[in-house]
Design a protein around this motif. Structure first.
Motif, mmCIF file in Angstrom:
data_model
loop_
_atom_site.group_PDB
_atom_site.id
_atom_site.type_symbol
_atom_site.label_atom_id
_atom_site.label_comp_id
_atom_site.label_asym_id
_atom_site.label_seq_id
_atom_site.Cartn_x
_atom_site.Cartn_y
_atom_site.Cartn_z
ATOM 1 N N ARG A 122 -82.163 2.243 12.717
ATOM 2 C CA ARG A 122 -83.440 1.392 13.035
ATOM 3 C C ARG A 122 -84.339 1.707 11.743
ATOM 4 O O ARG A 122 -84.198 2.572 11.044
ATOM 5 C CB ARG A 122 -84.250 2.365 14.070
ATOM 6 C CG ARG A 122 -85.074 1.392 14.840
ATOM 7 C CD ARG A 122 -85.707 1.913 16.103
ATOM 8 N NE ARG A 122 -84.654 1.544 17.256
ATOM 9 C CZ ARG A 122 -84.942 1.741 18.525
ATOM 10 N NH1 ARG A 122 -85.876 2.332 18.814
ATOM 11 N NH2 ARG A 122 -83.894 1.487 19.386
ATOM 12 N N LYS A 123 -85.073 0.585 11.606
ATOM 13 C CA LYS A 123 -85.956 0.656 10.622
ATOM 14 C C LYS A 123 -86.981 1.585 10.731
ATOM 15 O O LYS A 123 -87.376 1.877 11.798
ATOM 16 C CB LYS A 123 -86.914 -0.586 10.462
ATOM 17 C CG LYS A 123 -87.426 -0.902 9.188
ATOM 18 C CD LYS A 123 -88.084 -2.276 9.237
ATOM 19 C CE LYS A 123 -88.946 -2.683 7.956
ATOM 20 N NZ LYS A 123 -90.241 -1.714 8.101
ATOM 21 N N SER A 124 -87.124 2.646 9.817
ATOM 22 C CA SER A 124 -88.101 3.763 9.833
ATOM 23 C C SER A 124 -89.634 3.183 10.024
ATOM 24 O O SER A 124 -90.053 2.318 9.599
ATOM 25 C CB SER A 124 -87.844 4.656 8.648
ATOM 26 O OG SER A 124 -88.937 4.488 7.963
ATOM 27 N N VAL A 125 -90.570 3.956 10.518
ATOM 28 C CA VAL A 125 -91.844 3.665 10.729
ATOM 29 C C VAL A 125 -92.563 4.223 9.791
ATOM 30 O O VAL A 125 -93.922 3.696 9.256
ATOM 31 C CB VAL A 125 -92.255 4.631 12.173
ATOM 32 C CG1 VAL A 125 -91.964 3.826 13.140
ATOM 33 C CG2 VAL A 125 -92.083 5.854 12.257
ATOM 34 N N THR A 126 -92.112 5.140 8.894
ATOM 35 C CA THR A 126 -93.038 5.684 7.800
ATOM 36 C C THR A 126 -92.532 4.571 6.445
ATOM 37 O O THR A 126 -91.795 3.977 6.474
ATOM 38 C CB THR A 126 -92.434 7.058 7.174
ATOM 39 O OG1 THR A 126 -90.953 6.957 7.114
ATOM 40 C CG2 THR A 126 -92.661 8.245 8.236
ATOM 41 N N THR A 131 -79.382 8.533 19.312
ATOM 42 C CA THR A 131 -79.606 9.129 18.273
ATOM 43 C C THR A 131 -78.704 8.120 17.171
ATOM 44 O O THR A 131 -79.295 8.006 16.076
ATOM 45 C CB THR A 131 -79.104 10.659 17.942
ATOM 46 O OG1 THR A 131 -77.988 10.845 18.525
ATOM 47 C CG2 THR A 131 -80.318 11.359 18.514
ATOM 48 N N PHE A 132 -77.687 7.818 17.629
ATOM 49 C CA PHE A 132 -76.885 6.844 16.638
ATOM 50 C C PHE A 132 -77.547 5.680 16.271
ATOM 51 O O PHE A 132 -77.497 4.984 15.206
ATOM 52 C CB PHE A 132 -75.135 6.795 17.188
ATOM 53 C CG PHE A 132 -74.494 6.266 15.874
ATOM 54 C CD1 PHE A 132 -74.006 6.937 14.921
ATOM 55 C CD2 PHE A 132 -73.807 5.001 15.985
ATOM 56 C CE1 PHE A 132 -73.448 6.850 13.839
ATOM 57 C CE2 PHE A 132 -73.190 4.584 14.975
ATOM 58 C CZ PHE A 132 -72.778 5.508 13.831
ATOM 59 N N HIS A 159 -80.563 5.040 16.775
ATOM 60 C CA HIS A 159 -81.785 5.293 15.722
ATOM 61 C C HIS A 159 -81.639 5.548 14.166
ATOM 62 O O HIS A 159 -82.408 5.110 13.432
ATOM 63 C CB HIS A 159 -82.594 6.557 16.319
ATOM 64 C CG HIS A 159 -83.431 6.100 17.550
ATOM 65 N ND1 HIS A 159 -84.801 5.888 17.348
ATOM 66 C CD2 HIS A 159 -83.297 5.928 18.707
ATOM 67 C CE1 HIS A 159 -85.258 5.628 18.459
ATOM 68 N NE2 HIS A 159 -84.413 5.840 19.318
ATOM 69 N N LEU A 160 -80.339 5.717 13.952
ATOM 70 C CA LEU A 160 -79.923 6.016 12.528
ATOM 71 C C LEU A 160 -80.069 4.865 11.829
ATOM 72 O O LEU A 160 -80.266 4.869 10.595
ATOM 73 C CB LEU A 160 -78.492 6.495 12.524
ATOM 74 C CG LEU A 160 -77.714 7.222 11.340
ATOM 75 C CD1 LEU A 160 -78.842 8.172 11.210
ATOM 76 C CD2 LEU A 160 -76.567 7.703 11.852
ATOM 77 N N GLN A 166 -93.389 3.965 2.365
ATOM 78 C CA GLN A 166 -93.213 4.634 1.215
ATOM 79 C C GLN A 166 -94.923 4.644 0.175
ATOM 80 O O GLN A 166 -94.848 3.730 -0.399
ATOM 81 C CB GLN A 166 -92.273 4.504 -0.074
ATOM 82 C CG GLN A 166 -91.082 4.913 0.540
ATOM 83 C CD GLN A 166 -90.881 6.231 0.432
ATOM 84 O OE1 GLN A 166 -90.951 6.858 -0.767
ATOM 85 N NE2 GLN A 166 -90.645 6.640 1.710
#
Lengths: 206, 339
Positions: A28-32, A22-23, A25-26, A34
């Motif tokens: 990591r570039k988000s997949v969503t 999880t750390f 992933h914190l 804007q």
């Protein structure tokens, strides 16, 4: 007893591994994305809003027949001799006034089946997907470029031409018996014959 | 602190009220920040972005907007509920959580009440939160609420034991229940902190952290709420600001156990660098940042671990935490005797 301590060790060890995941992933570039600020790049053949290039439309009604939800409505009027509508960019001669070409995009299921039969490649799916409306009647797109008066004019011309033809035919049959006024009737008949067989030729060409 | 305030204010009662409201100055902004942080941490751990639009920079004012929305909402009270208990429970919950802040030494100069039984007082007064959750569950007249409330009481009664024993280990090492005295004992560099003073206190801290997670109903021990099984547990029937009070309590409780953990094991308001960056105002900074670190770890755990089953929950407590806590207590006492 050994099992007891092994369980304790395992739980801490596995939790540490999980927390590591999880750390990572914190950061990591988000997949969503804007959305309204950043728009996704659509793939090359994305199927969204339909577009019709009316300059190329020959009013053949193939797209309307292919549509599984009947969202395309086409009405045509035959163009009569003095008017020449020219040819499309693909070289097909235009013989019909397209008086109505409505696409109810609210009904459209974006299957793209209307695109393939088009002989002149004038109906296509674009990558425009932002076209929501407050009133769904606004989602009926009128692609026909003709004004109502032009439609009336075209209809009137066609009716007149038909009436003239019927009259000419009548008179020619009457004259046939008498054996006079042959050349004028022949000219008209030959023109009509050319029109009726040409769509078949064009389809095989394309 | 009260004396200083009395000099500036016209009435001594006003000074007392001011003094009592001071932790609120930390707790309220903290809750707004922590809820936002929780959403951001959870989002980024799942490769999402979380709130991004409200207020501009990374949706910083999302929780402020949420709070205003909750205040405006209709106050719904179920018609077949016990009206008085239903309305009172959220306030009792927050009262219990807030009362405990009275003995937390925020800085060398500020502590709500110089109680000699500070640690005992915290453990006693936080039990009121359990009572309010049970009250909320019962008054809602809803089976999910009641099930959630029952689970909470079973859980908190069980986990109170290892928490108390872990805190007791520290008390054995320091010889006092006064949290201010415990903080003062850890003055100096990082090596004076209690967690490094005794190897068995490290085990005590791990025990304390696990059981305090259960005390404040955080994942993996969030059975009282368990959204996926019990709708919302004891909160099912609550909406608007009354629900907001429960949320406030949950986050205030998180801060409380984190602060207590840093007081008992991590040097309270002391700077880790000795005299560098130390002083009454720096004390507040160190206290809050230590608390925030443990809150981040709680959030980290929440988005890593799934929820325990009820029998697993009881297993962890009675078969693992409690025996180890008692053995550890004896070992801490032995170490203190020998060295």
């Amino acid at each position: 007893m050994k099992r007891y301590f092994k369980d304790i060790w395992d739980s801490f060890y596995t939790i540490a591994i999980g927390m590591g995941v999880t750390f990572r992933h914190l950061f990591r570039k988000s997949v969503t994305i804007q959305y309204p600020d950043i728009k996704p790049e659509l793939t090359e053949r994305a199927r969204n809003r339909l577009y019709v290039n009316m300059d190329d439309c020959i009013g053949c009604d193939q797209c309307s027949k292919a549509c599984p939800v009947n969202c395309i409505t086409i009405e045509t009027v035959k163009a009569v001799p003095p008017d020449d509508l020219g040819v499309t960019s693909t070289g097909n001669p235009k013989r019909l006034w397209v008086t109505k070409f409505d696409i109810d995009i609210a009904k459209c299921c974006y299957c793209g089946l209307c695109v393939y039969p088009c002989p002149t490649e004038c109906i296509k799916m674009t990558d425009v997907y932002e076209f929501s409306e407050f009133d769904r009647h606004n989602l009926v797109y009128n692609y026909s470029t003709m004004t109502p008066s032009e439609v009336e004019e075209a209809k009137g011309k066609f009716e007149k031409w038909q009436a003239d033809k019927a009259a000419a035919k009548k008179s020619s049959t009457e004259k046939k018996k008498e054996g006079s006024e042959k050349p004028k009737a022949k000219q008209q008949e030959s023109g009509e014959g050319k029109r009726s067989d040409s769509p078949e030729d064009k389809k095989s060409e394309s | 602190m009260v004396e200083t305030l009395e000099q500036f204010l016209p009435h001594p009662l006003l000074a007392i009220i001011m003094h009592a409201a001071l932790p609120m100055v930390i707790v309220f902004p903290y809750v707004l920040f922590a809820v936002w942080l929780e959403r951001k941490v959870s989002a980024h751990m799942q490769d999402r972005l979380g709130p991004m639009r409200t207020g501009g920079w990374h949706g910083w004012s999302q929780t402020i907007a949420d709070m205003i929305k909750m205040i405006q909402k209709e106050d719904i009270v179920p018609s077949r509920s016990d009206k008085f208990l239903f309305k009172f429970a959220p306030f009792l919950a927050f009262m219990g959580a807030y009362a405990a802040f009275a003995v937390i030494p925020f800085s060398s100069e500020y502590i709500g009440a110089h109680l000699d039984v500070g640690a005992f007082y915290i453990l006693a007064v936080t039990s009121v939160v359990t009572l309010s959750i049970l009250m909320a569950g019962w008054a809602s007249n809803n089976k999910w609420s009641l099930l959630g409330a029952m689970r909470t009481s079973a859980q908190i009664v069980s986990y109170e034991v290892p928490t108390v024993v872990a805190v007791l280990s520290v008390i054995v090492a320091t010889g006092t229940l006064n949290l201010m005295t415990i903080s003062e004992m850890q003055t100096g560099t990082i090596f004076n902190w209690l967690i490094f003073s005794n190897p068995f206190l490290l085990i005590a801290f791990v025990l304390y952290f696990i059981s305090s997670l259960a005390e404040v109903n955080r994942t993996p021990f969030d059975l009282p709420e368990s959204e996926s099984e019990l709708v919302g547990g004891f909160q099912t029937e609550y909406s608007g600001m009354r629900w907001g009070m429960f949320m406030l309590t949950e986050y205030a409780d998180m801060l409380l156990v984190s602060l207590l953990g840093s007081v008992l094991f991590f040097g309270a308001w002391n700077s880790p660098f000795g005299d560098f960056m130390s002083g009454p105002v720096w004390g507040v900074f160190w206290m809050v940042s230590k608390g925030m670190f443990f809150i981040f770890v709680m959030m980290w755990l929440r988005w890593t671990l799934p929820r325990l089953r009820v029998d697993q929950l009881m297993d962890v407590c009675w078969k693992y935490l409690i025996p180890i806590a008692f053995i550890n207590l004896v070992l801490v006492a032995l170490w203190e005797m020998l060295f």
